[in-house]
Enzyme design. Structure first.
Site, PDB file in Angstrom:
ATOM      1  N   ASP A   1       0.864  -1.179   0.000  1.00 58.57           N
ATOM      2  CA  ASP A   1       0.000   0.000   0.000  1.00 58.57           C
ATOM      3  C   ASP A   1       0.902   1.230   0.000  1.00 58.57           C
ATOM      4  OD1 ASP A   1      -2.359   1.572   0.227  1.00 58.57           O
ATOM      5  OD2 ASP A   1      -1.976   1.827   2.360  1.00 58.57           O
ATOM      6  N   SER A   2       0.312   2.367  -0.255  1.00 54.62           N
ATOM      7  CA  SER A   2       1.081   3.612  -0.190  1.00 54.62           C
ATOM      8  C   SER A   2       1.549   3.884   1.242  1.00 54.62           C
ATOM      9  CB  SER A   2       0.204   4.765  -0.666  1.00 54.62           C
ATOM     10  OG  SER A   2      -1.014   4.768   0.038  1.00 54.62           O
TER      11      SER A   2
ATOM     12  N   CYS B   1      -3.712  -1.090  -2.065  1.00 57.37           N
ATOM     13  CA  CYS B   1      -4.048   0.318  -2.299  1.00 57.37           C
ATOM     14  C   CYS B   1      -5.071   0.427  -3.438  1.00 57.37           C
ATOM     15  CB  CYS B   1      -2.766   1.055  -2.670  1.00 57.37           C
ATOM     16  SG  CYS B   1      -3.016   2.781  -3.075  1.00 57.37           S
TER      17      CYS B   1
ATOM     18  N   GLU C   1      -5.605   8.678   9.566  1.00 59.42           N
ATOM     19  CA  GLU C   1      -4.200   8.642  10.018  1.00 59.42           C
ATOM     20  C   GLU C   1      -4.077   9.268  11.413  1.00 59.42           C
ATOM     21  OE1 GLU C   1      -1.261   7.699   8.551  1.00 59.42           O
ATOM     22  OE2 GLU C   1      -2.012   7.085   6.590  1.00 59.42           O
TER      23      GLU C   1
ATOM     24  N   CYS D   1     -11.290   2.995  -0.555  1.00 60.80           N
ATOM     25  CA  CYS D   1      -9.976   3.493  -0.143  1.00 60.80           C
ATOM     26  C   CYS D   1      -9.592   2.725   1.117  1.00 60.80           C
ATOM     27  CB  CYS D   1     -10.067   4.992   0.157  1.00 60.80           C
ATOM     28  SG  CYS D   1      -8.562   5.670   0.886  1.00 60.80           S
TER      29      CYS D   1
ATOM     30  N   HIS E   1      -8.225   3.508   3.773  1.00 60.42           N
ATOM     31  CA  HIS E   1      -8.411   4.150   5.074  1.00 60.42           C
ATOM     32  C   HIS E   1      -9.868   4.239   5.517  1.00 60.42           C
ATOM     33  CE1 HIS E   1      -4.338   5.302   4.284  1.00 60.42           C
ATOM     34  NE2 HIS E   1      -4.250   6.003   5.390  1.00 60.42           N
TER      35      HIS E   1
END
Ligand code: DGL
Length: 275
Positions: A10-11, A73, A152, A184, A186
């Site tokens: 993932d990023s 991702c 985050e 996504c 997140h």
């Protein structure tokens, strides 16, 4: 013959939501995770740049003899999956197709909402994938870039998150979608607030769950599953100092993150791809 691991990238830290599901469905499997924390976010970058990063990471993981790669991702899945599949012979699983399948299955009204990064929404990858399954489904999309830093930061249940969700999701709610794809890595972290904003009648689709089942199916079909009596080991790599990844990652995984090593992708870059 030693059993090979599943590679996941993932990023950054968000792909741990996919890793979590994979380890829940396949606790016997070893995993190697790479979070490209030095270059996150991918969601705002061009498809060319994200594809270059995806190739560098894949070269790094393939060198570690993985048996299957998961592009956890959404942005990289949306813009780079086809290019990766052309270059590598191992099975490569993205998160778009599994999420699209779940959404197409879940909708009753035929109106599906998709939220994701700017890059994912701009690519129309979810719309194409859902329409391939059922062209009758109406797909309404909306980028929600601020959800990434909120997740985050751990701001998943406060007034800022609530207001952001209300502003982003109002249109989708008014349009009457009955299913919403959390497109996504997140967004599952903000599931509580998204559910509260959309209302109980809207079904939330988390690509992570369906992706884990896709991985299990591919490994089973190829006789690559480790015996279920085994217990998997998990290795974590990042491209920037690990402190932030460890802090947020432990929150995502409930304090189960092991050692995290910082690596440079320079060596993999010089070696190029394997096909
Ligand atoms: N991992 C990205 C995704 O799922 C979100 C974070 C980023 O923009 O890099 O699209």
């Amino acid at each position: 013959m030693p059993w090979k691991a599943i590679g996941i990238f993932d990023s950054g830290v968000g792909g741990l939501t996919v890793l979590k599901e994979i380890t829940r469905v396949l606790p016997q499997e070893d995993t190697i995770y790479l979070g490209d924390t030095a270059r996150v976010p991918y969601g705002t970058k061009s498809p060319e740049t994200v594809t270059r990063y995806a190739h560098e990471i894949t070269a790094f993981l393939v060198k570690r003899e993985i048996k299957l790669l998961v592009t956890a991702c959404n942005t990289a899945s949306a813009v780079s999956l086809e290019s990766l599949k052309k270059h590598y012979s191992i099975p490569i699983v993205g998160v778009i197709e599994p999420g699209a399948r779940s959404a197409a299955c879940a909708t009753r009204s035929g109106k599906v909402g998709v939220i994701g990064t700017e890059g994912t929404i701009r690519s129309s990858a979810y719309t194409r994938a859902i329409k391939r399954i059922n062209p009758e489904i109406e797909v309404i999309t909306r980028p929600c870039p601020l959800f990434v830093p909120l997740a985050e930061e751990g701001w998943v249940d406060n007034e800022v998150a609530r207001l952001t969700a209300r502003i982003y999701l109002r249109g989708l709610k008014d349009d009457g979608v009955d299913t919403l794809v959390l497109g996504c890595t997140h967004y599952p972290i903000l599931k509580g607030i998204i559910a509260e904003t959309m209302g109980t009648e809207v079904r939330l689709v988390d690509s992570a769950e369906e992706t884990a089942h896709t991985v299990a199916e591919i490994l089973r079909n190829r006789n690559l599953l480790r015996p279920s009596s085994e217990k998997g080991n998990h290795h974590f790599f990042v491209t920037d100092v690990p402190a932030g990844f460890i802090r947020v990652g432990n929150r995502f995984l409930g304090n189960k993150l092991g050692d995290v090593h910082q690596v440079s992708l320079e060596d993999s870059k010089r070696q190029g791809v394997d096909g």
